[in-house]
Design a protein around this motif. Structure first.
Motif: not given
Length: 410
Positions: A119-126, A314-328
């Motif tokens: 899971d740490e090497l995959n996309y996570g939730p925003p 709105r913050i979740v949308t900003a994450i999706r738009a700028t980095m997709y998800c935080p690093p794991n």
């Protein structure tokens, strides 16, 4: 031949010459050992009284910029060879690395054995994995007094507190609008608003930080609807009492203000101290906490809990738009340390080291240093006029020591 430039400040023309010498040393136009023009020549070319230039040269020598040799002239001071090799950086608020370093090898060993490692090497939730958001709630409960922290479902994992500040500011108020902050505030906020286009509105401080009456005045005169607040103030290391926090909340509720609470230094507050502002006014507070000042800044893990409403989405949308998800990986290490108790062991070790360093600073600086509200602080405050602070900064830089530079008032 070198000719200084200066900005006239009432009768302090000599200060402009000193400033020109310092800045031309910094930009390489003047080199160590270089001979400056005779004072009489400078006075003639600039149309100044000889006494003005003489005073400027004397002040530059007092600040360590020049060396005057009788019969030979004035020369740019040399940097000793030892100081050329050594650089001491006080410009960043960093915890000592040794406590966290002792746990790093074990953290990677534990990660390797986890069944969910892929899971740490995959996309996570925003907003970050559930385990990391739950760990964030546990961290906040650990470093604040008597508060269980925001519901983990409201927490959003961010890449450091600076990113959390950006998301909070942009969710709270449109770009270009006024934003209230303490008149001497965290330098990173200046960088943030220069990017977003917000206009900082200063509010006065006292021995506890932001004054409630200054917050109200700033809001009424500017029309600002949002205030950025540091309960453990940076750079002054002043801490708000419970009474002060309640007074800030009362003003915010009466004027319907949103608050952005940067609580990154809560880990250094006194045991049994007051709860965060977000615990007193959760309906209007964006709450920020993180591990950069305690565990390790390179883990880039912070937690943001917005107030009820549409800010979370709105913050979740900003994450999706700028980095997709935080690093794991960084958050995974932090969560592991919080779960197994290593985070608290590191925190206690850092606090003990900070007690020793603050005591050492007090012994060296004496009355020049304002004692911090708590004896455990990553920074101390030396109040002085801006001109003196700039002069000390220049002298320190020449000796390869980098303090946090003075900032002009907002």
């Amino acid at each position: 031949m070198w000719t200084p430039w200066w900005v006239e400040t009432e009768n302090l023309r000599y200060e402009g010459i000193v400033k020109a010498i310092a800045e031309d040393i910094g930009n390489g136009r003047l080199q160590p050992g270089e001979r400056l023009p005779p004072q009489r020549d400078v006075a003639f070319r600039l149309g100044l009284a000889l006494g003005t230039v003489t005073r400027a040269y004397a002040e530059a020598e007092r600040r360590g910029l020049l060396i005057a040799q009788v019969g030979r002239g004035s020369f740019i001071a040399e940097i000793p060879a030892l100081e050329q090799e050594r650089r001491i950086d006080f410009s960043h608020n960093l915890p000592p690395a040794a406590p966290a370093r002792a746990y790093f090898a074990g953290a990677f060993s534990q990660l390797r054995r986890r069944s969910d490692l892929l899971d740490e090497l995959n996309y996570g939730p925003p907003e970050g994995w559930e385990r990391d958001r739950r760990a964030g709630q546990a961290w906040i409960a650990m470093v604040t007094s008597g508060w269980e922290g925001p519901d983990w479902r409201k927490i959003i994992c961010c890449v450091g507190a600076q990113q959390a500040m950006l998301f909070a500011v942009e969710a709270a108020t449109p770009r270009g609008s006024p934003l209230i902050a303490e008149e001497g505030t965290f330098w990173g906020l200046h960088d943030l608003v220069s990017y977003t286009g917000h206009r900082l509105v200063p509010a006065a401080l006292d021995h506890e930080g932001l004054r409630p009456d200054a917050l109200e005045q700033a809001a009424r005169t500017s029309g600002a609807r949002v205030a950025y607040i540091l309960p453990f103030q940076n750079p002054t290391a002043r801490v708000m009492s419970l009474e002060r926090r309640n007074a800030i909340v009362e003003v915010a509720r009466r004027l319907d203000l949103l608050l952005i609470e940067d609580d990154l230094y809560s880990a250094f507050g006194a045991d049994g101290g007051p709860p965060p502002i977000a615990a007193l006014a959760p309906e209007r507070t964006f709450y920020i906490n993180g591990v950069s000042k305690v565990l390790a800044p390179g883990l880039r893990t912070a937690y943001l809990a917005p107030p009820p409403g549409d800010s979370h989405q709105r913050i979740v949308t900003a994450i999706r738009a700028t980095m997709y998800c935080p690093p794991n990986l960084g958050a995974g290490i932090v969560s592991q340390w919080i779960k197994d108790g290593a985070a608290e062991e590191i925190r206690l070790a850092v606090k003990a080291e900070m007690r020793a360093r603050v005591a050492m600073a007090q012994d060296i600086l004496g009355a020049r240093m304002e004692p911090p509200s708590t004896g455990e602080s990553l920074h101390v405050w030396l109040p002085m006029p801006t001109a003196d602070a700039e002069a000390i900064t220049r002298r320190a830089l020449r000796r390869r020591v980098e303090p946090t530079p003075p900032k002009a008032p907002l």
